[in-house]
Design an enzyme around this catalytic site. Structure first.
Site, PDB file in Angstrom:
ATOM      1  CG  ASP A  95      77.290  93.828  -2.455  1.00 26.77           C
ATOM      2  OD1 ASP A  95      76.811  92.690  -2.563  1.00 26.77           O
ATOM      3  OD2 ASP A  95      77.173  94.711  -3.315  1.00 26.77           O
ATOM      4  CG  HIS A 107      75.413  83.671  -4.323  1.00 22.06           C
ATOM      5  ND1 HIS A 107      76.141  83.820  -5.477  1.00 22.06           N
ATOM      6  CD2 HIS A 107      75.048  82.368  -4.288  1.00 22.06           C
ATOM      7  CE1 HIS A 107      76.198  82.667  -6.118  1.00 22.06           C
ATOM      8  NE2 HIS A 107      75.544  81.764  -5.420  1.00 22.06           N
TER       9      HIS A 107
END
Ligand code: ADP
Ligand code: F6P
Length: 468
Positions: A367, A165
């Site tokens: 991110d 992730h």
């Protein structure tokens, strides 16, 4: 009947205490909010850490266990030592900064590797105890990079998927990790490895070639007689939740008439670029006196990893800058320009904030994906609103209609905020239409279905050689 076994460090709910009573609340963060919907649709079991149960008496513990069972979750409890070394020191102290390119945050003496192995082995034992032939195992994220390899040794015939992730860094950065080969071998225990973007998948392939010498053919590697596939599966959001009309009580928050509301919604994490973002807002206020009193920044930051020193320091520095900007830019007639709240919000309130904002600021320095950007677009059922988005968020690759910024260029960010505030309605709507079309089409259910379909196709081969 074969089941889906989802495995992540944190369960989708976290057990805490309030006034001496145990409370079970939804976990915060992209992995939990994102995977919750697909998990509910599956007949699966979710295995992970439930939070700290040590303060519960026998009765409290029994109640919590029952609640966890009803939610189809299986707790892997961790001792205070395990948590400190595996989660704080290694996963969040070493892996998190390396994978986010923040090399100056790597501690001088990076401890925790042995405990990281130990806790991954503890998860492996918990999964193996649940496993029934035919089950599909889906392991998630950087806290459990060794788990696929450990499971492959114990369950050679199992179908194992792994999804990362967070970003997978350029191999030049990844190879700084002293345990780089073990980490790669751990991941390669899976039959299918998923990343948020094609560039993370490319970085992974290049690390495997350089460090282990396995040459990929397109998206496939031959590892000790097994085929391991890897590719991008960009994660989406549960669009139904974010497009549903707000219930009446959720609409309490209304911007003031004539106000431009800038919004930031993040876990309080040093990768999210909150300080640079606030500096950019101050720069706008300095350069554009006409916007003083009309521009308000609402920054909500959900507490995260509060036991990790770097997060405590970052919180202090964010709060200092909020105070400094408000001190410099407030007047007797206008309210302070930065409205900062350090807490989580229920999802329906979050949606009403997304709907009230003129401009959403998503400005991480790195991110993996950033689901907030997608939640904002999905929530804008009115077709209006502008997204300012860091080019270093995985979401940028799928959201070309956002105003892309480099978060290291504070001046450029300030210019983009001005452009967003001044943007004509026609342009706002046309950009938002493009953003929404893609977000609504590629939702989180499709993401999970695509990943699991590719995993179902995988050929399960011979076991990996045990890691030395
Ligand atoms: P990360 O995975 O790093 O936490 P994402 O942007 O992918 O980042 O996901 C963050 C998730 O946490 C989103 O689903 C968002 O709605 C939720 N979230 C972030 N801040 C808050 C907050 N203050 N209150 C409630 N939920 C929040
Ligand atoms: O996106 C990275 C991530 O670690 C996710 O796994 C999780 O959803 C989020 O950040 C919150 O992290 P933690 O479980 O450490 O609170």
């Amino acid at each position: 009947m074969s089941r889906l076994l989802v495995v992540s460090n944190r369960l989708p709910v976290t057990v805490g205490a309030a006034q001496g009573e145990a409370i079970v609340t939804p976990s915060m963060g992209g992995l939990s909010t994102g995977l919750r919907g697909p998990f509910e649709r599956s007949q699966g079991l979710w295995i992970g850490w439930p939070g700290d149960l040590s303060g519960l008496d026998d009765a409290g513990r029994a109640t919590v266990m029952k609640e966890l069972q009803a939610l189809r979750t299986l707790p892997v409890e961790l001792t205070a030592d395990e948590l400190r070394s595996y989660y704080e020191d290694f996963a969040n102290g070493v892996l998190w900064p390396v994978f986010h390119y923040l090399l100056d945050r790597i501690p001088l003496h990076s401890g925790g590797w042995e405990m990281y192995r130990h806790v991954n082995a503890k998860f492996a034992a918990a999964v193996a105890a649940q496993y029934r032939p035919g089950d599909t195992i889906w392991v998630h994220d950087y806290q459990l990079l060794l788990l696929p390899g450990m499971l492959r040794e114990q369950l050679p015939g199992a179908r194992i998927g792994f999804f990362l992730h967070i970003p997978f860094p350029a191999s030049e950065v990844f190879r700084m990790l002293p345990w780089r080969e073990d980490v790669l071998r751990g991941m390669l225990g899976a039959d299918l490895i998923g990343f948020h973007t094609p560039s993370y998948a490319r970085n992974f392939a290049s690390a495997v070639v350089r460090l282990l010498g396995h040459e990929p053919v397109v998206d496939e590697l031959a590892v000790a007689g097994r085929k391991v596939r890897f590719r991008a599966f960009p994660m989406g959001i549960d669009t139904e939740t974010f497009t549903a009309p707000s219930p009446p009580h959720a609409g309490e928050f209304q911007p003031r008439p004539g106000e431009h509301l800038l919004l930031g919604v993040d876990r309080l994490d040093y990768t999210k670029g909150i300080r640079r973002r606030l500096s950019a807002v101050e720069r706008v206020l300095t350069r554009r006196p006409d916007l003083r009193g009309k521009l308000r920044m609402l920054q909500i930051a959900v507490p995260s990893r509060e036991s990790v020193t770097a997060y405590q320091d970052y919180r202090r520095r964010v709060e200092e800058i909020v105070g400094a900007i408000n001190g410099r830019c407030s007047s007797l007639t206008d309210s302070p320009p930065i409205h900062y709240m350090y807490r989580g919000f229920p999802q329906e309130q979050l949606i009403s904030l997304y709907r009230a904002a003129s401009v959403m600021l998503v400005t991480p320095t790195r991110d993996g994906m950033n689901l907030v950007a997608k939640e904002f677009a999905a929530s804008r059922t009115d077709g209006d609103g502008v997204l300012v988005l860091s080019e270093f968020a995985g979401a940028a690759e799928e959201m070309p209609e956002a105003l892309h910024i480099n978060p290291f260029d504070v001046d450029g960010m300030a210019q983009a905020i001005e452009q967003a505030v001044d943007m004509a309605e026609g342009e706002r709507r046309s950009r938002m239409a493009g953003l929404r079309a893609r977000v609504l089409r590629f939702d989180v259910h499709r993401w999970a279905e695509d990943f699991l379909a590719a995993l179902a196709d995988a050929e399960i081969g011979a076991p990996l050689e045990p890691t030395p």
